[in-house]
Design an enzyme around this catalytic site. Structure first.
Site, PDB file in Angstrom:
ATOM      1  N   CYS A  27       0.834  -1.197   0.000  1.00  0.00           N
ATOM      2  CA  CYS A  27       0.000   0.000   0.000  1.00  0.00           C
ATOM      3  C   CYS A  27       0.876   1.257   0.000  1.00  0.00           C
ATOM      4  O   CYS A  27       1.999   1.252   0.523  1.00  0.00           O
ATOM      5  CB  CYS A  27      -0.909   0.001   1.231  1.00  0.00           C
ATOM      6  SG  CYS A  27      -2.312  -1.128   1.103  1.00  0.00           S
ATOM      7  N   ASP A  54      12.027  -7.242  -2.791  1.00  0.00           N
ATOM      8  CA  ASP A  54      12.878  -7.304  -1.610  1.00  0.00           C
ATOM      9  C   ASP A  54      13.415  -8.710  -1.349  1.00  0.00           C
ATOM     10  O   ASP A  54      14.366  -8.887  -0.575  1.00  0.00           O
ATOM     11  CB  ASP A  54      12.098  -6.828  -0.377  1.00  0.00           C
ATOM     12  CG  ASP A  54      11.684  -5.368  -0.490  1.00  0.00           C
ATOM     13  OD1 ASP A  54      12.495  -4.566  -1.007  1.00  0.00           O
ATOM     14  OD2 ASP A  54      10.560  -5.025  -0.084  1.00  0.00           O
ATOM     15  N   ASN A 129       0.156 -13.809 -10.250  1.00  0.00           N
ATOM     16  CA  ASN A 129      -0.472 -14.880  -9.480  1.00  0.00           C
ATOM     17  C   ASN A 129      -1.590 -14.248  -8.663  1.00  0.00           C
ATOM     18  O   ASN A 129      -1.316 -13.431  -7.781  1.00  0.00           O
ATOM     19  CB  ASN A 129       0.533 -15.555  -8.549  1.00  0.00           C
ATOM     20  CG  ASN A 129       1.579 -16.347  -9.304  1.00  0.00           C
ATOM     21  OD1 ASN A 129       1.311 -16.893 -10.364  1.00  0.00           O
ATOM     22  ND2 ASN A 129       2.785 -16.404  -8.759  1.00  0.00           N
ATOM     23  N   HIS A 142      -1.292  -6.790  -7.834  1.00  0.00           N
ATOM     24  CA  HIS A 142       0.078  -6.599  -8.305  1.00  0.00           C
ATOM     25  C   HIS A 142       0.493  -7.753  -9.198  1.00  0.00           C
ATOM     26  O   HIS A 142      -0.176  -8.782  -9.276  1.00  0.00           O
ATOM     27  CB  HIS A 142       1.043  -6.495  -7.121  1.00  0.00           C
ATOM     28  CG  HIS A 142       1.295  -7.789  -6.413  1.00  0.00           C
ATOM     29  ND1 HIS A 142       0.372  -8.365  -5.557  1.00  0.00           N
ATOM     30  CD2 HIS A 142       2.360  -8.643  -6.435  1.00  0.00           C
ATOM     31  CE1 HIS A 142       0.847  -9.502  -5.080  1.00  0.00           C
ATOM     32  NE2 HIS A 142       2.060  -9.703  -5.602  1.00  0.00           N
ATOM     33  N   LYS A 289      -8.867 -28.167  -9.734  1.00  0.00           N
ATOM     34  CA  LYS A 289      -8.267 -29.306 -10.423  1.00  0.00           C
ATOM     35  C   LYS A 289      -6.916 -29.612  -9.786  1.00  0.00           C
ATOM     36  O   LYS A 289      -6.131 -28.705  -9.520  1.00  0.00           O
ATOM     37  CB  LYS A 289      -8.068 -29.000 -11.901  1.00  0.00           C
ATOM     38  CG  LYS A 289      -7.323 -30.108 -12.684  1.00  0.00           C
ATOM     39  CD  LYS A 289      -7.115 -29.702 -14.132  1.00  0.00           C
ATOM     40  CE  LYS A 289      -6.286 -30.740 -14.874  1.00  0.00           C
ATOM     41  NZ  LYS A 289      -7.009 -32.012 -15.065  1.00  0.00           N
TER      42      LYS A 289
END
Length: 325
Positions: A27, A54, A129, A142, A289
């Site tokens: 944030c 990082d 992801n 992100h 799955k």
């Protein structure tokens, strides 16, 4: 699909969380995970924000191991960098709920990163992801950008096969494929003047999709301003349909593949830029799955046909279930 299920059920939550979480390091203005206040560039960012990870998996400076002619045990040093790109300052929003302009800003920043990192590295992998089911460790919207000095396995195989097809037929493989799919119409989820979203003929994941251009584009930085807007439109519509499928924030891994970068890959007419979405959900928001057993040891199989998956996605409303009246 009909087999009784007494296996693992995933946790489902419709709570999008806080708009601003003072404990979330992604944030604006919050202390990062390594203890650094996010004031390197734009601490109170209003659109997208990119910074070096990082906890990177790739490093810019690594030692080179000695040469070896061992027939079994060989390794080599690689260099690279890992970056994180925040899509939006708000934590309780996803691509499906963003404006088209917000998504265009994301695409523009992706292109900037590709051009910058592509001057140094052979492969620049942009990927997202989404959701804890896909291993995402932070719910703030992100993606990640990994750039490396070698061509990884997936793009390496695509490079070989697309090159072989061009040499044999004198046409880019995926442009021929798009023409065939546009003619057949059975695996298309949505399309507009510049882009088509479809469930690929060879899909493994139940609702796997590809985003493909209708003209020959080799890399993301070749798309026009108009194509940015129409790409943002199909990206938004696709993930709306995903979310509407099971009335949940649909998890997935997605990413972009295009011609490798650097001087070694100037000859790249065989490549066609495309996106891949790999979502795990199968029957519901809590049943995914699993690739195990025969699929791990022998060959993957489909739980429903590509045509059935496309029809189910195509039939979903174009308005997000959280925004429908």
């Amino acid at each position: 699909m009909k087999r009784p299920w007494d296996g693992q059920n995933e946790y489902e939550s419709s709570n999008m969380g806080l708009e601003f979480d003072p404990t979330n390091p992604l944030c604006p203005g919050v202390i990062r995970s390594n203890g650094i206040v996010c004031n390197n560039l734009t601490p109170e960012y209003k659109s997208t924000y990119v910074f070096t990870n990082d906890f990177p998996a790739l490093l810019e400076d690594t030692p080179s191991p000695p040469q070896s002619d061992d027939p079994l045990f060989r390794f080599e040093g690689v260099q690279g960098t890992c970056r994180v790109m925040c899509f939006h300052p708000k934590s309780n929003i996803t691509i499906a709920l963003m404006s088209i302009n917000d998504i265009v800003n994301i695409i523009t920043r992706w292109i900037e990163q590709l051009e910058e990192l592509g001057k140094t590295y052979v492969w620049v992998q942009i990927f997202e992801n989404k959701g804890s089911m896909m291993g995402c460790s932070n719910h703030h919207p992100h993606c990640q950008i990994w750039a490396c000095s070698f061509l990884p396995n997936e793009p390496r195989i695509k490079d070989i096969k697309q090159r072989e097809y061009l040499e044999k037929y004198n046409r880019p493989m995926l442009m021929d494929y798009v023409k065939r799919e546009l003619k057949a119409k059975v695996r298309i989820v949505t399309e507009n003047i510049h882009w088509v979203v479809l469930v690929p003929f060879w899909a493994i994941w139940p609702y796997e999709t590809m985003v493909l251009p209708k003209r020959h584009i080799k890399r993301m930085n070749e798309i026009s301003e108009n194509e940015k807007t129409t790409l943002a439109s199909v990206m938004k519509l696709l993930v709306i349909k995903y979310d509407n499928m099971f009335k949940t924030s649909f998890p997935y891994s997605m990413g972009w593949h295009g011609a490798p970068t650097g001087q070694m890959y100037d000859d790249s007419d065989h490549w066609v830029f495309h996106g891949i979405y790999l979502p795990p959900l199968l029957r519901s928001a809590t049943i995914k799955k699993f690739i195990a057993g025969f699929e791990l040891l022998a060959q993957c199989q489909r739980d429903l046909t590509a045509e059935q998956a496309a029809e189910k996605l195509r039939s979903q409303p174009d308005v997000h279930y959280l925004q429908s009246s």
